[in-house]
Each structure stands twice: as structure tokens, then as C-alpha cells.
Scaffold this motif. Structure first.
Motif, PDB file in Angstrom:
ATOM      1  N   ALA A  16      14.327  16.664 -29.789  1.00 34.36           N
ATOM      2  CA  ALA A  16      13.407  15.695 -30.388  1.00 34.36           C
ATOM      3  C   ALA A  16      12.876  16.202 -31.720  1.00 34.36           C
ATOM      4  CB  ALA A  16      12.259  15.404 -29.423  1.00 34.36           C
ATOM      5  N   CYS A  17      12.507  17.464 -31.759  1.00 31.98           N
ATOM      6  CA  CYS A  17      11.976  18.048 -32.988  1.00 31.98           C
ATOM      7  C   CYS A  17      13.036  18.071 -34.083  1.00 31.98           C
ATOM      8  CB  CYS A  17      11.475  19.463 -32.706  1.00 31.98           C
ATOM      9  SG  CYS A  17      10.822  20.307 -34.170  1.00 31.98           S
ATOM     10  N   MET A  18      14.219  18.548 -33.746  1.00 28.92           N
ATOM     11  CA  MET A  18      15.280  18.652 -34.754  1.00 28.92           C
ATOM     12  C   MET A  18      15.705  17.280 -35.261  1.00 28.92           C
ATOM     13  SD  MET A  18      17.622  21.852 -33.541  1.00 28.92           S
ATOM     14  CE  MET A  18      18.761  21.602 -34.896  1.00 28.92           C
ATOM     15  N   ALA A  19      15.820  16.322 -34.366  1.00 25.00           N
ATOM     16  CA  ALA A  19      16.233  14.968 -34.774  1.00 25.00           C
ATOM     17  C   ALA A  19      15.257  14.410 -35.792  1.00 25.00           C
ATOM     18  CB  ALA A  19      16.318  14.065 -33.550  1.00 25.00           C
ATOM     19  N   GLU A  20      13.986  14.649 -35.579  1.00 23.07           N
ATOM     20  CA  GLU A  20      12.958  14.158 -36.502  1.00 23.07           C
ATOM     21  C   GLU A  20      13.167  14.722 -37.910  1.00 23.07           C
ATOM     22  OE1 GLU A  20       8.142  14.391 -36.745  1.00 23.07           O
ATOM     23  OE2 GLU A  20       9.053  14.296 -34.761  1.00 23.07           O
ATOM     24  N   HIS A  21      13.588  15.964 -37.999  1.00 17.26           N
ATOM     25  CA  HIS A  21      13.781  16.622 -39.295  1.00 17.26           C
ATOM     26  C   HIS A  21      15.133  16.311 -39.922  1.00 17.26           C
ATOM     27  CE1 HIS A  21      10.096  18.914 -39.117  1.00 17.26           C
ATOM     28  NE2 HIS A  21      10.385  19.243 -37.868  1.00 17.26           N
ATOM     29  N   SER A  43      22.067  27.858 -26.430  1.00 12.96           N
ATOM     30  CA  SER A  43      20.871  28.245 -27.181  1.00 12.96           C
ATOM     31  C   SER A  43      20.915  27.570 -28.551  1.00 12.96           C
ATOM     32  CB  SER A  43      20.820  29.762 -27.359  1.00 12.96           C
ATOM     33  OG  SER A  43      21.812  30.191 -28.271  1.00 12.96           O
ATOM     34  N   LEU A  44      19.784  27.555 -29.198  1.00  7.54           N
ATOM     35  CA  LEU A  44      19.706  26.977 -30.542  1.00  7.54           C
ATOM     36  C   LEU A  44      20.598  27.761 -31.507  1.00  7.54           C
ATOM     37  CD1 LEU A  44      18.503  24.802 -32.260  1.00  7.54           C
ATOM     38  CD2 LEU A  44      16.460  26.190 -32.524  1.00  7.54           C
ATOM     39  N   PHE A  45      20.615  29.070 -31.370  1.00  4.35           N
ATOM     40  CA  PHE A  45      21.481  29.904 -32.211  1.00  4.35           C
ATOM     41  C   PHE A  45      22.946  29.525 -32.004  1.00  4.35           C
ATOM     42  CE2 PHE A  45      24.179  33.639 -32.788  1.00  4.35           C
ATOM     43  CZ  PHE A  45      23.893  33.952 -34.105  1.00  4.35           C
ATOM     44  N   ASP A  46      23.356  29.373 -30.748  1.00  2.56           N
ATOM     45  CA  ASP A  46      24.744  29.000 -30.456  1.00  2.56           C
ATOM     46  C   ASP A  46      25.082  27.630 -31.054  1.00  2.56           C
ATOM     47  OD1 ASP A  46      25.221  31.357 -29.086  1.00  2.56           O
ATOM     48  OD2 ASP A  46      24.784  30.474 -27.126  1.00  2.56           O
ATOM     49  N   TYR A  47      24.119  26.709 -31.027  1.00  2.00           N
ATOM     50  CA  TYR A  47      24.356  25.386 -31.604  1.00  2.00           C
ATOM     51  C   TYR A  47      24.564  25.491 -33.116  1.00  2.00           C
ATOM     52  CZ  TYR A  47      23.856  20.586 -33.056  1.00  2.00           C
ATOM     53  OH  TYR A  47      24.084  19.370 -33.642  1.00  2.00           O
ATOM     54  N   VAL A  48      23.725  26.243 -33.789  1.00  2.00           N
ATOM     55  CA  VAL A  48      23.861  26.401 -35.240  1.00  2.00           C
ATOM     56  C   VAL A  48      25.211  27.049 -35.562  1.00  2.00           C
ATOM     57  CG1 VAL A  48      22.908  27.524 -37.303  1.00  2.00           C
ATOM     58  CG2 VAL A  48      21.375  26.422 -35.666  1.00  2.00           C
ATOM     59  N   MET A  49      25.648  27.996 -34.748  1.00  2.00           N
ATOM     60  CA  MET A  49      26.966  28.616 -34.956  1.00  2.00           C
ATOM     61  C   MET A  49      28.081  27.574 -34.773  1.00  2.00           C
ATOM     62  SD  MET A  49      26.713  31.855 -35.787  1.00  2.00           S
ATOM     63  CE  MET A  49      25.529  31.213 -36.920  1.00  2.00           C
ATOM     64  N   ARG A  61      23.058  23.429 -43.754  1.00  2.00           N
ATOM     65  CA  ARG A  61      21.730  23.692 -44.327  1.00  2.00           C
ATOM     66  C   ARG A  61      20.642  22.909 -43.606  1.00  2.00           C
ATOM     67  NH1 ARG A  61      18.078  21.506 -47.215  1.00  2.00           N
ATOM     68  NH2 ARG A  61      19.219  19.619 -47.681  1.00  2.00           N
ATOM     69  N   VAL A  62      20.868  21.612 -43.404  1.00  2.00           N
ATOM     70  CA  VAL A  62      19.866  20.756 -42.760  1.00  2.00           C
ATOM     71  C   VAL A  62      19.651  21.185 -41.304  1.00  2.00           C
ATOM     72  CG1 VAL A  62      19.412  18.391 -41.974  1.00  2.00           C
ATOM     73  CG2 VAL A  62      20.204  18.804 -44.301  1.00  2.00           C
ATOM     74  N   THR A  63      20.738  21.493 -40.605  1.00  2.00           N
ATOM     75  CA  THR A  63      20.627  21.909 -39.208  1.00  2.00           C
ATOM     76  C   THR A  63      19.880  23.229 -39.090  1.00  2.00           C
ATOM     77  OG1 THR A  63      22.698  20.779 -38.664  1.00  2.00           O
ATOM     78  CG2 THR A  63      21.930  22.442 -37.115  1.00  2.00           C
ATOM     79  N   ALA A  64      20.237  24.197 -39.915  1.00  2.00           N
ATOM     80  CA  ALA A  64      19.570  25.501 -39.871  1.00  2.00           C
ATOM     81  C   ALA A  64      18.086  25.381 -40.230  1.00  2.00           C
ATOM     82  CB  ALA A  64      20.271  26.480 -40.798  1.00  2.00           C
ATOM     83  N   ALA A  65      17.774  24.561 -41.224  1.00  2.00           N
ATOM     84  CA  ALA A  65      16.370  24.361 -41.607  1.00  2.00           C
ATOM     85  C   ALA A  65      15.589  23.703 -40.480  1.00  2.00           C
ATOM     86  CB  ALA A  65      16.286  23.517 -42.878  1.00  2.00           C
ATOM     87  N   ALA A  66      16.165  22.684 -39.852  1.00  2.00           N
ATOM     88  CA  ALA A  66      15.492  22.013 -38.738  1.00  2.00           C
ATOM     89  C   ALA A  66      15.301  22.973 -37.579  1.00  2.00           C
ATOM     90  CB  ALA A  66      16.296  20.791 -38.293  1.00  2.00           C
ATOM     91  N   ALA A  67      16.302  23.791 -37.289  1.00  2.00           N
ATOM     92  CA  ALA A  67      16.192  24.770 -36.210  1.00  2.00           C
ATOM     93  C   ALA A  67      15.057  25.747 -36.491  1.00  2.00           C
ATOM     94  CB  ALA A  67      17.510  25.517 -36.032  1.00  2.00           C
ATOM     95  N   GLY A  68      14.993  26.230 -37.712  1.00  2.00           N
ATOM     96  CA  GLY A  68      13.931  27.159 -38.082  1.00  2.00           C
ATOM     97  C   GLY A  68      12.546  26.543 -37.983  1.00  2.00           C
TER      98      GLY A  68
END
Length: 76
Positions: A16-21, A43-49, A61-68
Motif C-alpha cells: 500500500a505504501c509503495m503503490a502510493e509513491h 523481502s523488500l530487498f528481494d523485490y527490488v533485486m 529508481r522509482v521502486t528503490a525510492a518508494a522502498a526506501g
């Protein structure tokens, strides 16, 4: 977007948080690429990978920023 992230193995709150961003920053085509990353719980790290395999710098870039932002607890 949220359901695609849940389908990719992320938890409901993180999705929910990531989708919003992410939803306003990516094109429909880019969002569909992310939707294709369905998989088991991860995990979130595995998803970004996994997102890195798309090889679209803007999506990464957008995915990593939203994850952070979501991991830090920052809200809009």
C-alpha cells in the motif's frame, strides 16, 4: 498497483505504501512490467533485486525510492 505488489510477494502494508509513491511516477507500460513480477512471499530487498531484471532505469529508481521511503516510515 497495490495488488500487483502483493502478488509479487510483498506484504499488504508495504504494498500500500509503495503503490502510493509509485503509481503517479510510472507509465502504464512500466506498471505492467512490474505486474509481471508475480512470485512467492519475498523481502523488500528481494523485490527490488527482481525489479532490476526489467532493466528500465526509471522503474528501478522509482521502486528503490518508494522502498526506501516506506521502510523509513515516511508518509506523504
Amino acid at each position: 498497483m497495490k495488488s500487483a505488489l502483493v502478488g509479487a510477494g510483498l506484504s499488504e502494508p508495504v504494498s500500500a505504501c509503495m503503490a502510493e509513491h509509485m503509481v503517479d511516477k510510472l507509465t502504464i507500460s512500466q506498471l505492467r512490467q512490474l505486474e509481471a513480477l508475480q512470485g512467492p512471499k519475498r523481502s523488500l530487498f528481494d523485490y527490488v533485486m527482481a525489479v532490476r531484471r526489467i532493466q528500465d532505469p526509471e522503474v528501478i529508481r522509482v521502486t528503490a525510492a518508494a522502498a526506501g521511503l516506506c521502510m523509513s516510515g515516511w508518509e506523504r
